[in-house]
Design an enzyme around this catalytic site. Structure first.
Site, PDB file in Angstrom:
ATOM      1  N   ASP A   2       0.972  -1.240   0.102  1.00  0.00           N
ATOM      2  CA  ASP A   2       0.075  -0.131   0.033  1.00  0.00           C
ATOM      3  C   ASP A   2       0.967   1.241   0.027  1.00  0.00           C
ATOM      4  O   ASP A   2       1.802   1.283   0.533  1.00  0.00           O
ATOM      5  CB  ASP A   2      -1.035   0.202   1.073  1.00  0.00           C
ATOM      6  CG  ASP A   2      -0.200   0.328   2.501  1.00  0.00           C
ATOM      7  OD1 ASP A   2      -0.441   1.175   3.072  1.00  0.00           O
ATOM      8  OD2 ASP A   2      -0.124  -0.925   3.065  1.00  0.00           O
ATOM      9  N   ASP A  91      -9.333   3.876   6.092  1.00  0.00           N
ATOM     10  CA  ASP A  91      -8.114   3.845   6.942  1.00  0.00           C
ATOM     11  C   ASP A  91      -8.555   4.812   8.477  1.00  0.00           C
ATOM     12  O   ASP A  91      -8.605   5.869   8.529  1.00  0.00           O
ATOM     13  CB  ASP A  91      -6.849   4.403   6.365  1.00  0.00           C
ATOM     14  CG  ASP A  91      -5.498   4.487   7.030  1.00  0.00           C
ATOM     15  OD1 ASP A  91      -5.651   4.147   8.359  1.00  0.00           O
ATOM     16  OD2 ASP A  91      -4.610   4.805   6.599  1.00  0.00           O
ATOM     17  N   GLU A  93      -7.271   5.140  12.110  1.00  0.00           N
ATOM     18  CA  GLU A  93      -6.020   4.759  12.777  1.00  0.00           C
ATOM     19  C   GLU A  93      -5.830   6.136  13.971  1.00  0.00           C
ATOM     20  O   GLU A  93      -6.784   7.030  13.919  1.00  0.00           O
ATOM     21  CB  GLU A  93      -4.733   4.411  12.203  1.00  0.00           C
ATOM     22  CG  GLU A  93      -4.540   5.567  11.081  1.00  0.00           C
ATOM     23  CD  GLU A  93      -3.330   5.313  10.257  1.00  0.00           C
ATOM     24  OE1 GLU A  93      -2.112   5.603  10.668  1.00  0.00           O
ATOM     25  OE2 GLU A  93      -3.408   4.705   9.083  1.00  0.00           O
TER      26      GLU A  93
END
Length: 203
Positions: A2, A91, A93
């Site tokens: 990624d 995503d 996080e």
């Protein structure tokens, strides 16, 4: 693999020759940022034969889930049943700019993730994969909604063994196991064979 703009123009043929077969490419962040290298990375990976997809870096304190999902889909985060496109990915996080959980409690964060997921599904007919770590997810989201029913898990855990999964997920689809290694960007393993990866991309 990624990658994001940090990797610049990626030599996709070199990674393919070394064994890489799929990649996630950062498309967007919040409702303000578009990866300037997205086209080179997203199309370049496809052109060498990889199965690839796009991901969105969530900033839940900047805009709601609907707004960020729409921004993502409109700037590369689409999906098509061509067998070459991974589901869109979210995503989630640690906040790189401030409070760990973006100032939201678990109830509010869960609602944010659900808004984003439902909006992406409404626009692409695919539920997004969720990238996260067990510690962050359990602290900031919790388990009041079992996202694993619909959302594939892309788990970040830098170790030779996987460890516990986030609450609400029974298995993982992708494991990000190293922050650096053979390929540009982070190193990821698909939980299955290449035929299953192709099915994952197509269904």
């Amino acid at each position: 693999m990624d990658v994001s703009s940090h990797q610049g123009d990626v030599d996709w043929k070199s990674s393919w020759d070394k064994g890489a077969r799929f990649s996630y490419v950062k498309a967007t962040e919040g409702v303000h940022y578009r990866n300037p290298k997205f086209t080179q990375q997203y199309n370049g990976s496809l052109n060498v034969g990889m199965i690839r997809g796009a991901y969105h870096f969530a900033l839940p304190d900047r805009a709601n889930g609907v707004q960020q999902a729409n921004f993502f889909v409109e700037n590369g985060g689409g999906w098509s049943a061509d067998g070459k496109t991974l589901p869109p990915a979210l995503d989630m996080e640690y906040n790189p700019y401030g409070d760990v959980c973006y100032g939201l409690n678990q109830t509010a964060m869960t609602a944010w993730v659900k808004e984003f997921s439902d909006t992406v599904f409404a626009r692409t007919r695919r539920y997004p994969a969720i990238y996260t770590s067990t510690n962050w997810w359990n602290k900031c989201v919790g388990g009041s909604v079992k996202f694993g029913v619909n959302n594939p898990l892309w788990i970040a855990h830098y170790s030779s063994k996987l460890g516990a999964l986030p609450v609400g997920f029974d298995f993982h689809t992708i494991w990000q196991w190293q922050a650096a290694g053979l390929f540009p960007g982070d190193q990821n393993l698909f939980n299955g064979r290449i035929e299953q990866l192709r099915r994952f991309a197509a269904s």
